[in-house]
Scaffold this motif. Sequence first.
Motif, PDB file in Angstrom:
ATOM      1  N   VAL A  52      -5.644 -25.214 -11.747  1.00 59.95           N
ATOM      2  CA  VAL A  52      -6.801 -25.637 -11.356  1.00 59.95           C
ATOM      3  C   VAL A  52      -7.284 -23.988 -10.497  1.00 59.95           C
ATOM      4  N   PRO A 111      -7.497 -35.500  -4.337  1.00 57.69           N
ATOM      5  CA  PRO A 111      -6.417 -34.524  -6.041  1.00 57.69           C
ATOM      6  C   PRO A 111      -7.513 -35.920  -6.320  1.00 57.69           C
ATOM      7  N   SER A 112      -7.403 -35.785  -7.654  1.00 54.36           N
ATOM      8  CA  SER A 112      -7.717 -37.289  -8.720  1.00 54.36           C
ATOM      9  C   SER A 112      -6.126 -37.624  -9.182  1.00 54.36           C
ATOM     10  N   LEU A 134      -4.384 -35.089 -11.107  1.00 56.66           N
ATOM     11  CA  LEU A 134      -3.936 -33.707 -10.598  1.00 56.66           C
ATOM     12  C   LEU A 134      -3.116 -33.563  -9.624  1.00 56.66           C
TER      13      LEU A 134
END
Lengths: 54, 141
Positions: free
Chosen positions: A15, A30-31, A34
């Motif tokens: 990232v 974060p997703s 991630l």
Amino acid sequence: MHGWSQAELAGRLDVSRQAVNAIETGKHDPSLPLAFKIARLFGKPIEEIFDDSE
Amino acid sequence: MTQNDMMTGEERLKRKTRRKWAIMGVLFVIGLVVGFTAARMEDIRGYDFAGPWPPEIALGILAAFLVTISIGSWLQHREMDDYERDINRKAAAFAAMVILVGYPVWFLLWKAGMVIEPVHWMIFIGGYIALYAGLLFYRYR
């Protein structure tokens, strides 16, 4: 935790450095993929790294 | 073990950053050529924005624009992380709101006789300004 710079951590997570900074300062959540990647990298469960309290 | 596995995080980040700048550089140059061609066409015609261009020039610029936008968006999207995707999504939503609200407001003010008739290229440029303002706001707030 590992003495990594933001750039080192960003490179390991694939990232941008800005993304690491935004996560560290709480500006970005974060997703899930991630968050799992971060947890795997540090060898810890997600809930030990991320605090869901406001 | 791949070459990528042997690199440190900082080396990988530098490589990724170089790749992103290379993509942006190529897109910028294509944008410059398209923009310059469009400006040159208006220059030749004395900036008569309502006048037509030769169809082959207009269609050539259109094709270059569509191909660049399609391939460029796909390449940029591939390089983006979820933070960048998030701020891009928010900025795009803000820009869309500016256009969707801005146009009817301008149109109704024109109908009330208070402003000039809405100008399509000003709305387009306004959308771009809103997009970049949104990107800056969400990145640096």
